[in-house]
Design an enzyme around this catalytic site. Structure first.
Site, short mmCIF file in Angstrom:
data_model
loop_
_atom_site.label_atom_id
_atom_site.label_comp_id
_atom_site.label_asym_id
_atom_site.label_seq_id
_atom_site.Cartn_x
_atom_site.Cartn_y
_atom_site.Cartn_z
CE LYS A 1 -7.82 2.36 -0.65
NZ LYS A 1 -6.71 3.28 -0.36
CG HIS B 1 -4.91 2.40 5.69
ND1 HIS B 1 -6.28 2.41 5.93
CD2 HIS B 1 -4.74 3.06 4.53
CE1 HIS B 1 -6.87 3.07 4.98
NE2 HIS B 1 -5.97 3.46 4.11
CG HIS C 1 -1.88 1.16 1.23
ND1 HIS C 1 -3.23 0.97 1.35
CD2 HIS C 1 -1.70 2.50 1.11
CE1 HIS C 1 -3.85 2.13 1.30
NE2 HIS C 1 -2.94 3.08 1.15
CG HIS D 1 -9.92 4.83 3.26
ND1 HIS D 1 -8.70 5.44 3.40
CD2 HIS D 1 -10.69 5.30 4.28
CE1 HIS D 1 -8.73 6.26 4.44
NE2 HIS D 1 -9.93 6.20 4.99
CG LEU E 1 -7.70 10.89 7.60
CD1 LEU E 1 -8.49 11.68 6.57
CD2 LEU E 1 -8.49 10.75 8.90
CG ASP F 1 -1.69 4.90 3.93
OD1 ASP F 1 -1.73 5.25 2.73
OD2 ASP F 1 -2.50 5.31 4.77
CG HIS G 1 -0.75 7.16 -1.13
ND1 HIS G 1 -1.97 7.34 -1.73
CD2 HIS G 1 -0.98 6.47 0.02
CE1 HIS G 1 -2.92 6.79 -0.97
NE2 HIS G 1 -2.35 6.25 0.09
O1 DOR Z 1 -3.46 9.65 5.53
C1 DOR Z 1 -3.79 9.33 4.40
N1 DOR Z 1 -3.19 9.87 3.31
N2 DOR Z 1 -4.78 8.46 4.24
C2 DOR Z 1 -5.28 8.15 3.04
O2 DOR Z 1 -6.17 7.36 2.99
C3 DOR Z 1 -4.78 8.85 1.83
C4 DOR Z 1 -3.41 9.33 2.01
C5 DOR Z 1 -2.98 10.31 0.94
O3 DOR Z 1 -3.20 10.05 -0.24
O4 DOR Z 1 -2.40 11.33 1.31
ZN ZN Z 2 -3.35 5.09 1.48
#
Ligand code: DOR
Ligand code: ZN
Length: 344
Positions: A100, A175, A15, A137, A220, A248, A17
Site C-alpha cells: 500500500k 477508493h 479494501h 491512496h 479521506l 474502506d 481497516h
Molecule cells: O478515511 C480514511 N480513513 N481514509 C484513509 O485513507 C484511512 C482511513 C483510516 O485508516 O482511518
Molecule cells: Zn483505507
C-alpha cells in the site's frame, strides 16, 4: 415487478481497516459475516512493513474470526521510502498479496508513508517483477492544493508518470471519488483497476453538512460533488471488470470522530453489502452487483472466485446505533437508521 431478493456468489472486500487489539476483536466479526476475504490495510501504529509483521498480524485477525465462520484476511505491506526491495520476495512467499502506498501525511497513520515516489523505484521494480499489486491512496498532500482537488492532481502529477515508468506494475487506485479517477482507470491499461466504497456511491459532500456538521460522513478522500458520485455509480454498475468493491470501512472510536479535530473514516462493515445493494438498486443495476462484489476483484488479483452464495432481501431493518469498541463506542455509518436491504 420490483426485485425482492438477489443471490450472488460470496463477495470479498478489497479494501478494509481492522486495526489491532480490542478494536480488531470488535470489528472482524462484522466483516467475516459479510465477506469471504478482505484485503487488510497495513496502516497500524507502527505500520506493517515486514513479511514477518504481516504474518503475525494475520494470525491476530484469524484469532478474532468467530468459530464456524470462514473468513480469510489477505495481507498487505506498507510502502515507505526505504522498504527494501528484497522484502518483496519474502512478502510474496509469506502470502502477502499487495503493497500500500500512502503519500506521507495524506491520511490516518500515514506519517511513515512515501515522501517521494522516486525513492521507491527498486521496490516497485521488484513488485512489477513478482506481480505484486501496488494499492494507491491517490491524493497529493501539498497544503496549497484544495482538499477537493487532491485526487485529480495526484492522477496528473503522480499516477501518470508512475504508470509510464512501470507499465506492467499492477495498480489499484483505492477508493476513487472523482469522475477524473473513473475516466483515468477506464482508459488505462489492463494492469490498472480501482475500488469504490459504498459511501462514495450513496453520498455526495452535502452529507457532511446536512443541518450541521456530520463527522461520521467524514473520510479521506472526502466525499465530492454530486456529478462525481454519479460518475462513480456509472463506473461501479457498468460491468467493467476494472472496478470492484472495497469498503474502506475504517473504525474510529465515536468520541474521536465527534471531536474538535475528528478522525477520517466511515465504519460501514456491519452493513456493507446492504449499502452496496441500496446503491445498485437505486441505479437499477442489481444484476451488476455480483460482478462488482464477487468476481472482478478476485480476477484482477489472480485469486480464485469464492464458492458459496449470499442472499440480499428487500426487507427493512434498523442498523444498531453503536457497537462496543474496547472501552469506547463505535458508530457505524447509518447507525440507528432503517436500511432497505438485509443480508442473510
Ligand atoms: O478515511 C480514511 N480513513 N481514509 C484513509 O485513507 C484511512 C482511513 C483510516 O485508516 O482511518
Ligand atoms: Zn483505507
Amino acid at each position: 415487478m420490483t426485485q425482492q431478493e438477489i443471490t450472488i456468489t460470496r463477495p470479498d472486500d478489497w479494501h478494509l481497516h481492522v486495526r489491532d487489539g480490542e478494536a480488531l476483536k470488535a470489528v472482524v466479526p462484522h466483516t467475516a459475516a459479510q465477506f469471504g476475504r478482505a484485503i487488510i490495510m497495513p496502516n497500524l501504529k507502527p505500520p506493517v512493513t515486514t513479511a514477518a509483521q504481516a504474518v503475525a498480524y494475520r494470525e491476530r485477525i484469524q484469532a478474532a474470526v468467530p468459530k464456524g465462520m470462514a473468513f480469510q484476511p489477505l495481507m498487505t505491506l506498507y510502502l515507505t521510502d526505504n522498504l527494501p526491495a528484497d522484502e518483496i520476495r519474502r512478502a510474496k512467499d509469506a502470502g502477502v498479496v499487495a503493497v500500500k502506498l500512502y503519500p506521507a501525511g495524506a491520511t490516518t497513520n500515514s506519517d511513515a508513508g512515501v515522501t517521494d515516489l522516486r525513492k521507491t523505484c527498486k521496490t516497485l521494480e521488484a513488485m512489477q517483477r513478482e506481480g505484486l499489486p501496488l494499492l494507491v491512496h491517490g491524493e497529493v498532500t501539498s497544503p496549497e492544493i484544495d482538499l477537493f482537488d487532491r485526487e485529480a492532481v495526484f492522477i496528473e502529477t503522480q499516477l501518470v508518470p508512475l504508470r509510464r515508468d512501470f507499465p506492467e506494475l499492477k495498480i489499484v487506485v483505492e477508493h476513487i471519488t472523482t469522475r477524473e479517477a473513473a475516466q483515468y482507470v477506464r482508459a488505462a491499461n489492463r494492469f490498472t483497476a480501482a475500488t469504490i466504497t459504498a459511501h462514495h456511491l450513496l453520498y455526495n459532500r452535502n452529507a457532511l453538512f446536512l443541518g450541521g456538521i456530520r463527522p461520521h460522513y467524514y473520510c479521506l478522500p472526502v466525499l465530492k460533488r454530486e456529478a462525481h458520485r454519479v460518475a462513480l455509480v456509472e463506473a461501479a454498475t457498468g460491468g467493467n471488470p476494472k472496478f470492484f468493491l472495497g469498503t474502506d470501512s475504517a473504525p474510529h472510536a465515536a468520541h474521536l470522530k465527534e471531536h474538535a479535530c475528528g478522525c477520517a473514516g466511515c465504519y460501514t462493515a456491519p452493513a456493507a453489502m446492504e449499502l452496496y445493494a441500496e446503491a445498485f438498486d437505486q441505479a437499477d443495476a442489481l444484476d451488476k452487483l455480483e460482478g462488482f462484489a464477487s468476481f472482478h476483484g478476485a480476477d484482477f488479483y489472480g485469486l480464485p472466485r469464492n464458492s458459496g452464495t449470499v442472499t440480499l432481501r428487500r426487507e427493512a431493518w434498523t442498523l444498531p446505533e453503536t457497537f462496543a469498541y474496547g472501552d469506547a463506542l463505535l458508530k457505524p455509518l447509518r447507525g440507528g437508521e432503517l436500511l432497505s436491504w438485509s443480508l442473510s
